[in-house]
Scaffold this motif. Structure first.
Motif, PDB file in Angstrom:
ATOM      1  N   TYR A 475       0.868  -1.180   0.000  1.00 46.06           N
ATOM      2  CA  TYR A 475       0.000   0.000   0.000  1.00 46.06           C
ATOM      3  C   TYR A 475       0.905   1.232   0.000  1.00 46.06           C
ATOM      4  CZ  TYR A 475      -4.217  -2.679   1.191  1.00 46.06           C
ATOM      5  OH  TYR A 475      -5.279  -3.543   1.183  1.00 46.06           O
ATOM      6  N   LEU A 476       0.666   2.149  -0.927  1.00 40.60           N
ATOM      7  CA  LEU A 476       1.506   3.343  -1.017  1.00 40.60           C
ATOM      8  C   LEU A 476       0.665   4.609  -0.924  1.00 40.60           C
ATOM      9  CD1 LEU A 476       3.818   2.384  -4.042  1.00 40.60           C
ATOM     10  CD2 LEU A 476       4.318   2.124  -1.596  1.00 40.60           C
ATOM     11  N   GLY A 477       1.204   5.590  -0.231  1.00 41.24           N
ATOM     12  CA  GLY A 477       0.567   6.911  -0.175  1.00 41.24           C
ATOM     13  C   GLY A 477       1.622   7.939   0.189  1.00 41.24           C
ATOM     14  N   ARG A 478       1.275   9.185  -0.003  1.00 37.20           N
ATOM     15  CA  ARG A 478       2.183  10.271   0.383  1.00 37.20           C
ATOM     16  C   ARG A 478       1.417  11.296   1.211  1.00 37.20           C
ATOM     17  NH1 ARG A 478       6.984  11.548  -2.819  1.00 37.20           N
ATOM     18  NH2 ARG A 478       7.393   9.824  -4.250  1.00 37.20           N
ATOM     19  N   ALA A 524      -2.345   1.972  -4.584  1.00 36.29           N
ATOM     20  CA  ALA A 524      -1.714   3.307  -4.543  1.00 36.29           C
ATOM     21  C   ALA A 524      -2.804   4.363  -4.396  1.00 36.29           C
ATOM     22  CB  ALA A 524      -0.932   3.527  -5.833  1.00 36.29           C
ATOM     23  N   ILE A 525      -2.616   5.244  -3.413  1.00 39.59           N
ATOM     24  CA  ILE A 525      -3.612   6.309  -3.212  1.00 39.59           C
ATOM     25  C   ILE A 525      -3.067   7.553  -3.908  1.00 39.59           C
ATOM     26  CG2 ILE A 525      -5.058   7.504  -1.544  1.00 39.59           C
ATOM     27  CD1 ILE A 525      -4.094   5.359   0.517  1.00 39.59           C
ATOM     28  N   GLU A 533       1.079  13.957  -8.795  1.00 39.76           N
ATOM     29  CA  GLU A 533       2.082  13.738  -9.857  1.00 39.76           C
ATOM     30  C   GLU A 533       3.180  12.799  -9.359  1.00 39.76           C
ATOM     31  OE1 GLU A 533       0.865  15.014 -12.491  1.00 39.76           O
ATOM     32  OE2 GLU A 533      -0.578  16.114 -11.253  1.00 39.76           O
ATOM     33  N   LYS A 534       3.574  13.001  -8.089  1.00 40.46           N
ATOM     34  CA  LYS A 534       4.623  12.126  -7.511  1.00 40.46           C
ATOM     35  C   LYS A 534       4.096  10.693  -7.424  1.00 40.46           C
ATOM     36  CE  LYS A 534       7.473  15.446  -6.754  1.00 40.46           C
ATOM     37  NZ  LYS A 534       8.543  15.609  -7.731  1.00 40.46           N
ATOM     38  N   MET A 535       2.838  10.550  -7.046  1.00 39.31           N
ATOM     39  CA  MET A 535       2.255   9.205  -6.971  1.00 39.31           C
ATOM     40  C   MET A 535       2.199   8.560  -8.348  1.00 39.31           C
ATOM     41  SD  MET A 535       1.641   8.224  -3.919  1.00 39.31           S
ATOM     42  CE  MET A 535       0.883   6.713  -4.456  1.00 39.31           C
TER      43      MET A 535
END
Ligand code: AGP
Length: 614
Positions: A475-478, A524-525, A533-535
């Protein structure tokens, strides 16, 4: 972590205790047991390894007779789950029955000492020493409350204990020592109850009193007596709890987990209702317990919590920095407790805890108290210990959360923290009226937007079915979505036992990317919150390595939709509130994947709702 219930009255205790245990099973489900004193002064014990249903089957509808008794549902600490290790525990003569929550840290030394005196032990538990010690003190001539108090003097660690004895067949005694979980005394008509948690008592009474640290209570049909930690008699005024018994019921839902996920729009609304005025804009937090002068002088905020509550705190860190303009840090309470964190009156500590009884959080709060920092707690449980340690409380208004994995209390906590950050920003002159209006206006639409996301449940269910065969997830987020990535992974682990990792997306290239292949999907959130944009770049990196990507995006983001395998859309709102939308499909995904894999979504293995041991 265990569930405790006791009854002293005129009705048959068995059915009442069993019903109470049913409402407490989320506290532990390794075994369940019941002990009842009958009118002849006999102590009848029934206990069984495994879930409460095993005990119920074992009883075959025949309860031990009697109107005084106690019962327990266990989360094993000392001794594996077994019939022998199930509570209640008796002394060797069968005169004393004990149920217990906590750990007797010096139990080995005590056990050896008692064995040396001729006591025979039947279990591997630490709890059994309590039964033998109480019995010894009774034999010395103590009455039941004194025998329990003298026992407490001998044992080390945090405990919640309930005891009954054949020598005092008309009463129960109980004690709370430290932060091993609560003891709630319930008041009825010619009857009294004891429980580790309020929901267990709700259908019977809402008139309750809470035991403080070191306090003991003796209760019979007519009378309740309290003593403080020094053994001096004290008075306690029972309070009326504004909780609806129906709130602790499953209603039309198949599982508490689904009910609680679906209740979130309402819980969020209830949490800000009456605290936010839109015209003119203001935030009113009457119960803060901290003066405006104290809040204006704050130079730093430290947020603490565990598990899901920690994830809520991680979201709120951004609020304090961006909205209130205060440096903010977040720490896992169990780590914070053992650090020499430097702080004084200039640091405001905010703890987040659904139960308000998590030992790691309570111990950290006590360490904060010793350092002289003001503290606030966000809590969902009226009267919880955290609310007694903190200088002020903002209650979330979710009603009881019964599913062992948290859902509604996370979103409500985030909203409570958002309100407080706005309040702090206003007090500190960081927000003028226009800016405050801009921040609180999106709250008015939030419940509706949450409802819109939840309406897509059938689509999330279908997606869950296509993903339920995978054994690893990333799971990815920023930014504000990083804690939501952590929470999505935690929900999947807890409910479905699938290995899942939540990472800040920027960290992926520093190691986790080595795991990416066609066997490990990435959630990915990537919503429009300034970091989209980074995601997008991180998503491209996963796709380039044949990884399946499920992206949580804003409605209409066709560019992103075209680059991933599956999309989950959420409506637009302010970036600050987007976590309250993106978390919803992740909860439902975990729920449906778990169901598809045949997991017990309300009572996942090894977990307990309230973690009262370190
Ligand atoms: C979350 O699903 C878990 N039940 C767990 O991580 C929980 O959030 C944690 O134990 C903290 O509990 P608290 O909020 O009652 O302190």
């Amino acid at each position: 972590m265990c569930g405790i219930i006791g009854y002293a009255g005129s009705r048959e205790a068995g059915p009442l205790l069993l019903e109470g245990l049913q409402r407490l099973e989320y506290r532990g489900y390794d075994s369940a047991g019941i002990a009842i004193l009958d009118s002849e002064g006999r102590l009848n014990l029934k206990k069984h390894v495994g879930k409460l249903s095993n005990l119920v089957a074992h009883l075959e509808g025949v309860y031990p007779p009697g109107t005084i008794g106690l019962a327990h549902t266990r989360w094993a600490t000392h001794g594996k789950p077994s019939d022998e290790n199930a509570h209640p525990h008796l002394d060797c003569e069968g005169d004393v029955a004990v149920v217990h929550n906590g750990i007797v840290e010096n139990y080995l030394a005590l056990r050896q000492e008692l064995q040396g005196e001729g006591h025979r032990f039947d279990s591997e538990t630490d709890t059994e020493v309590i039964a033998h010690l109480v019995e010894s003190h009774l034999r010395d001539g103590d009455d039941l409350p004194s025998a329990l108090r003298r026992t407490i003097e001998r044992i080390e660690g945090a405990q919640a204990i309930v005891v009954c004895s054949r020598s005092h067949p008309d009463r129960l005694v109980a004690a709370r020592v430290g932060n091993a979980g609560g003891v709630v005394v319930g008041y009825g008509q010619n009857e009294h109850f004891l429980a580790s948690d309020l929901p267990a008592l709700l259908p019977e009474t809402r008139t309750v009193a809470f035991l403080g640290d070191g306090e003991t209570v003796e209760l019979g049909r007519e009378e309740v007596r309290y003593w403080d930690a020094e053994g001096r008699p004290i008075e306690k005024e029972p309070q009326e709890m504004p909780l609806d018994p129906a709130a602790a019921a499953k209603g039309v839902y198949k599982h508490f987990m689904l009910k609680e996920i679906m209740e979130q729009p309402e819980c969020v609304l209830d949490t800000f209702r009456g605290r936010v005025l839109f015209d003119p804009p203001s935030v009113e937090l009457a119960e803060l317990g901290l003066s405006e002068e104290t809040l204006r002088s704050i130079e730093r905020v430290v947020l603490i919590g565990m598990g899901t509550s920690l994830h809520g705190a991680m979201v709120a860190r951004h609020y304090f920095e961006s909205i209130a303009g205060v440096p903010a840090e977040v720490d896992n309470a169990s780590e914070f407790r053992y650090r020499s964190a430097l702080m004084g009156p200039e640091t405001l500590v905010i703890s987040v805890a659904q139960s308000g009884e998590t030992v790691d959080t309570l111990e950290a709060m006590q360490a904060v108290k010793r350092r002289g920092s003001p503290q606030l707690t966000i809590c969902n449980t009226p009267g919880a210990q955290s609310t007694r340690i903190a200088d002020g409380t903002i209650y979330t208004r979710c009603g009881p959360e019964i599913g062992v994995a948290s859902s509604k209390t996370l979103t409500a906590s985030i909203v409570a923290l958002y309100l407080f950050a706005c309040h702090l920003g206003r007090l500190r002159g960081r927000l003028d009226e226009a800016k405050l209006a801009e921040l609180i206006e999106p709250l008015a639409h939030l419940p509706d937007l949450m409802g819109r996301v939840l309406q897509n449940e059938p689509a999330f269910e279908e997606l869950a079915h296509s993903l339920s065969g995978f054994d690893n997830f990333l799971y990815l987020g920023r930014g504000l979505q990083y804690p939501i990535a952590m929470e999505g992974a935690l929900k999947l682990k807890e409910l479905s036992y699938i290995h899942a990792e939540g990472y800040p997306a920027g960290e992926m290239k520093h190691g986790p990317i080595a795991l990416v292949d066609e066997t490990m999907p990435t959630v990915a959130i990537a919503v429009r919150d300034g970091l989209r944009e980074k995601m997008l770049s991180n998503i491209e990196q996963v796709r380039a390595r044949d990884g399946t990507v499920i992206a949580v995006i804003n409605e209409g983001d066709e560019e992103l939709a075209s680059k991933v395998n599956h999309v989950i859309e959420v409506p637009e709102t302010s970036p600050f509130l987007l976590p309250l939308l993106t978390v919803l499909p992740l909860q439902l995904l975990a729920y449906h994947i778990a169901l598809r894999r045949g997991c017990d979504v309300d009572q996942p293995r090894n977990l307990a709702k309230t973690v009262t041991v370190e």
